[in-house]
Design an enzyme around this catalytic site. Structure first.
Site, mmCIF file in Angstrom:
data_model
loop_
_atom_site.group_PDB
_atom_site.id
_atom_site.type_symbol
_atom_site.label_atom_id
_atom_site.label_comp_id
_atom_site.label_asym_id
_atom_site.label_seq_id
_atom_site.Cartn_x
_atom_site.Cartn_y
_atom_site.Cartn_z
ATOM 1 N N GLU A 48 -1.005 -4.032 38.833
ATOM 2 C CA GLU A 48 -2.722 -4.527 38.097
ATOM 3 C C GLU A 48 -3.357 -5.521 39.050
ATOM 4 O O GLU A 48 -4.586 -4.869 38.718
ATOM 5 C CB GLU A 48 -2.711 -5.029 36.704
ATOM 6 C CG GLU A 48 -1.547 -4.156 35.975
ATOM 7 C CD GLU A 48 -2.435 -3.290 35.198
ATOM 8 O OE1 GLU A 48 -3.837 -3.433 35.449
ATOM 9 O OE2 GLU A 48 -1.830 -2.101 34.613
ATOM 10 N N ASP A 66 -11.368 -5.940 32.857
ATOM 11 C CA ASP A 66 -9.918 -6.113 32.750
ATOM 12 C C ASP A 66 -9.493 -7.732 33.488
ATOM 13 O O ASP A 66 -10.592 -7.884 34.681
ATOM 14 C CB ASP A 66 -9.519 -5.251 33.547
ATOM 15 C CG ASP A 66 -9.155 -3.814 32.626
ATOM 16 O OD1 ASP A 66 -9.711 -3.629 31.248
ATOM 17 O OD2 ASP A 66 -9.408 -2.813 33.309
#
Length: 138
Positions: A48, A66
């Site tokens: 990620e 995010d």
């Protein structure tokens, strides 16, 4: 001289903490990640955010962003500028070098949705041989 000091100070503030693999494993366990899941958590974070605490991804197709190591989405889990969302945390807190708030929120997400909540984990870790970090925790 003052200008140089101010520039160095500001440069230092903008630097992200990028963990080593073992450093990340140790910090995650210290913050409450179960040892039995640690290989998957490390794989998730590497997929990620590349272990970068300050990473902010997006905008996504829904105009959300995010945040941090776990790339936690601000549409549901945090609020910009103040505490909120399901994790009751500010998105800025998810991008701090102190990963306490990020881990707490990530554990809530996993409890509700499992690792499948993260596309990085689904694409790079799920049903794959993930690197072991057991040697880091001895």
């Amino acid at each position: 001289m003052k200008v140089a000091f101010i520039l160095l100070f500001l440069f230092g503030l903008s630097q992200a903490k990028v963990f080593t693999r073992c450093g990340l494993a140790k910090e995650l366990v210290a913050k409450g990640i179960p040892r039995g899941d640690i290989d998957n958590w490390v794989c998730l974070v590497e997929s990620e955010s590349s272990r970068n605490t300050k990473l902010k991804g997006g905008p996504n197709s829904n105009k959300s962003y995010d945040h941090g190591l776990f790339q936690i989405n601000d549409r549901y889990w945090c609020k910009n500028g103040h505490k909120g969302g399901d994790c009751k945390v500010s998105c800025e807190d998810l991008r701090k070098d102190d990963i306490t708030a990020a881990v707490k929120c990530a554990l809530l997400i996993k409890k509700r949705q499992g690792f499948n909540a993260w596309y990085g984990w689904k694409n790079r870790c799920k049903n794959k041989s993930v690197p072991s970090v057991a040697h880091c925790l001895k």
